[in-house]
Design an enzyme around this catalytic site. Structure first.
Site: not given
Ligand SMILES: Cc1cc2nc3c(=O)[nH]c(=O)nc-3n(C[C@H](O)[C@H](O)[C@H](O)COP(=O)(O)O)c2cc1C
Ligand SMILES: Cc1cc2nc3c(=O)[nH]c(=O)nc-3n(C[C@H](O)[C@H](O)[C@H](O)COP(=O)(O)OP(=O)(O)OC[C@H]3O[C@@H](n4cnc5c(N)ncnc54)[C@H](O)[C@@H]3O)c2cc1C
Ligand code: FES
Lengths: 344, 344
Positions: A246, A267-268, A194, A132
């Protein structure tokens, strides 16, 4: 053979398996708990919490890309007081370690958040979202240089006794430096990564899709990049690394462990299959049992043994970051303008 | 909260083209057929190369056949996901998550019972702004249903539920042109001996397809041939090019219907511009309006906050300042709950 041991430890948090739900994709557990028994998770990381409630960004907030997802949610959350009152007690009842993801726009705000959560029941750890924007650094994210990562980590460390995880941004020159800064600041672990900052353009309306232009890319599209980040971070620090980016299948998760992650967060992947976390836990178990590997911890960093010089890892002896503890206030860029920052 | 969503397999029973780019898919899935209430949707994983396209696609449940464990969706090919769906054949499998979201809130007739309620998913059951009971017997109470294009999908299921509850309806169906009118044959028709009015109130299954395009079904409580005195189900068809039915906009026809009085509530689904006009007419004629909205979705469960729509009141009942989630607080909203200027 005896069943494989999936347990891992991150700081003081004992997880029954190495799989967490990633911040922002799992809310406060409520919604997914209607689909499956979330007590099977290794840990839950909450949606990012701020001191005051935040309404979030105007829609659209989502955009699908090839094998990826751009999001610009804008940290919509009820604020720390409402979290402690309405969500923490229920989260605690799941019997799963709860890690609260916190976001602030100044050191003071991070510290206040951490203090508020210090006595909250059922909060086992903090994940500091340094992606942030820092209002005292012209809106540049804390994550953008090791010095500010160090400061934020050290400041939060002074006020919290809970397990402290620093969530690193991949949008930096070298993640080894920010990982080491977090370690020296007193973090118990780092999580990487992130989202990657990206842009979507609407060619029909001839304008960016998102009101804040930049958005965070996640999903399978970022997996190879995230694996590299985990490899580099894990090579640079002694504290555990939580691998994120991912992960959709057990195979993906195992790759992260082999690259040096001690645990993973999904996450996703939860959006593709709401039971992705469960599938990954079971898949890791079978992988270990099929190969006669005793414990999930035995996988951590295994692939590294086979890497030659060309592997591009920062070697263990090279210290990329040294805290400077400069006292000048202007040690950060002072450019104005508001950040488009990859906050979700 | 309604039935918990579940991710499960649905078998394609039929996938039939019903117009240019319009398809009707009949799917076998006992759980959704049994649990879905009008206005709810399913989140469908598109079968293709792994994780491509990545996200699920939301589709309204258009009709359920509990006795066959089957349900229908009606969809238009607009992009990759829907194109892939259109190539599926009977016997193919789909991963569906549902039922999801909050459905339409129904009128209750005659002060008693909860026959007309959408069951445990109703906002009334949460002490929300239910419209309560209206009128005293069948034939007198009427609601309006307003469909633009494929927006007819959720309203078809609603029309069956309304019909069964003894409330009459005027169903105004609009499309750009006659060939794009889909699903008219699925609207329940009263059994009054008229050849056009096959279906039967006692039979919740969709009537066998018949030709009703452009037909005006008899008005309120008709007691033609067989002395049928059940609720009115009148269908008005409007096309922009005048190829079938009245020429003009669906909202032109709605204005006349509302001007005729007697309408206790209007339910609308269709393009953003249409919904805004329906809301405006509702205000002008003092008729409460419920709208079913669309937004890009990731989780579909309420966790990711990606599907935001701006709330009309700063502080909403759900306590989520500023924005509501289309997938979980909706997709059906009272028109006054949401800022319709911000959608589409
Ligand atoms: C819709 C959405 C909201 C997210 N909100 C946050 C958040 O509030 N704080 C944070 O540190 N990361 C946030 N992330 C990041 C995820 O925690 C993660 O680090 C990122 O999506 C990569 O992982 P992934 O490819 O498995 O989604 C968010 C991701 C998505 C897709
Ligand atoms: C609650 C709900 C119910 C719906 N019911 C129906 C229905 O019964 N019949 C029907 O034909 N369509 C319906 N839609 C719209 C349908 O979801 C989209 O047309 C579909 O997702 C398009 O996918 P695509 O891959 O073909 O298009 P693409 O444009 O390639 O999709 C790209 C991305 O945008 C999203 N997207 C594109 N258009 C829309 C849209 N209008 N609404 C939401 N997301 C969109 C897709 O889901 C995907 O994530 C509904 C949408 C919602 C939110
Ligand atoms: S799609 Fe995730 S909250 Fe609605």
């Amino acid at each position: 053979m005896a069943s494989a041991d999936l347990a891992v430890t991150i700081g003081a948090i004992k997880m029954k398996n190495p799989v967490m739900a990633a911040s922002g994709t799992f809310g406060f557990g409520r919604e997914f708990d209607r689909v499956f028994d979330i007590s099977a998770l290794g840990a839950i990381v909450t949606k990012g919490i701020t001191l005051k409630p935040r309404a979030g960004n105007p829609p659209p907030r989502l955009w699908e890309t090839p094998c990826g997802l751009l999001n610009s949610v804008g940290l919509q959350n009820p604020g720390v007081a409402a979290f402690i009152r309405d969500e923490a007690p229920r989260l605690a009842a799941y019997g799963v370690p709860v890690i609260v993801n916190i976001s602030g726009d100044s050191l003071a705000e991070f510290c206040e958040l951490a203090s508020c959560l210090e006595d909250a029941p059922g909060v086992d750890g903090l994940e500091v979202n340094v992606s942030c924007p820092n209002i005292h650094a012209g809106g540049r994210p804390f994550a953008s240089d090791p010095e500010s990562v160090y400061r934020v980590t050290a400041a939060v460390r002074r006020v919290t006794g809970k397990t402290l995880i620093v969530k690193l941004s991949p949008n930096v020159a070298g993640i080894a430096g920010t990982a080491q800064a977090a370690e020296m600041g007193g973090a118990d672990a780092v999580s990487c990564v992130n989202t990657y900052l990206g842009i979507a353009i609407d060619s029909e309306r001839i304008r960016p899709v998102f009101s804040r232009v930049f958005a965070g890319l996640s999903g399978p599209a970022i997996k190879p990049l995230a694996l590299r980040a985990v490899w580099e971070a894990a090579s640079a620090v002694r504290i555990p690394v939580v691998g994120i980016g991912g992960i959709c299948s057990p195979q993906d998760a195992i790759e992260f462990l082999l690259a040096g992650a001690s645990a993973v967060a999904i996450g996703t992947g939860n959006f593709i299959s709401p039971v992705a976390c469960l599938e990954v836990v079971e898949g890791i178990r079978s992988y270990l049992e099929e190969r006669g590997i005793r414990a999930a911890t035995d996988l951590v960093g295994l692939a590294k043994g086979h890497a030659g010089h060309a592997a591009g890892s920062h070697s263990d002896e090279a210290c990329v970051y040294e805290p400077k503890e400069r006292k000048a206030k202007d040690d950060f860029a002072t450019g104005k303008g508001r950040s488009h920052g990859g906050e979700q | 909260m309604g039935s918990a969503p579940a991710a499960s397999t649905a078998i394609v029973l039929e996938n039939r083209q019903v117009g240019p780019g319009c398809y009707r898919m009949r799917l076998e899935n006992e759980y959704i057929a049994r649990c879905a209430v009008p206005g709810q949707f399913v989140h469908v994983r598109i079968p293709g190369p792994p994780l491509d396209p990545l996200l699920r696609r939301p589709f309204s449940v258009c009709q359920v056949e509990p006795s066959h464990g089957a349900f229908l969706i009606l969809y238009q090919v607009v992009g990759r996901g829907t194109r892939m769906l259109s190539t599926l054949r009977p016997g193919d499998k789909l991963d569906v998550l549902g039922p999801l979201g909050r459905g339409f809130e129904m009128l209750r007739v005659g002060g008693g019972g909860n026959e007309g309620s959408v069951g445990n998913n109703s906002r009334e059951s949460e002490g929300g702004n239910g419209i309560g009971s209206v009128g005293s017997g069948s034939g007198t109470v009427k609601v309006a249903l307003v469909a633009g294009g494929l927006g007819i999908a959720p309203l078809i299921m609603l029309s069956h539920a309304i019909f069964r509850s003894g409330v009459g309806f005027v169903f105004v169906v609009g499309a750009r042109s006659g060939e794009l009118l889909a699903g008219l044959d699925l609207i329940p028709r009263a059994s009054c001996g008229n050849a056009l009015l096959s279906g039967c109130p006692a039979n919740p299954e969709p009537a066998s397809p018949g030709i009703v395009q452009g037909a005006h079904l008899p008005p309120s409580g008709c007691d033609m041939a067989t002395g049928y005195t059940g609720p009115c189900c009148e269908v008005q068809v409007v096309t922009e090019d005048g190829s079938v039915g009245r020429r003009g906009l669906v909202t032109d026809a709605l204005r006349d219907v509302l001007a005729g009085g007697d309408i206790a509530c209007a339910y609308a689904c269709g393009p953003a511009g249409m919904l805004r006009e329906v809301a405006r007419l509702g205000e002008a004629f003092h008729v409460p309006v419920q709208v079913s909205l669309e937004a890009r979705m990731a989780c579909g469960l309420g966790a990711c906050l990606g599907c935001a729509v701006k709330a009309r009141e700063a502080a909403t009942r759900s306590g989520r300042a500023g924005y509501l989630r289309v997938c979980a607080d909706g997709p059906v909203f009272w028109a006054e709950e949401v800022d319709l200027d911000g959608i589409g």
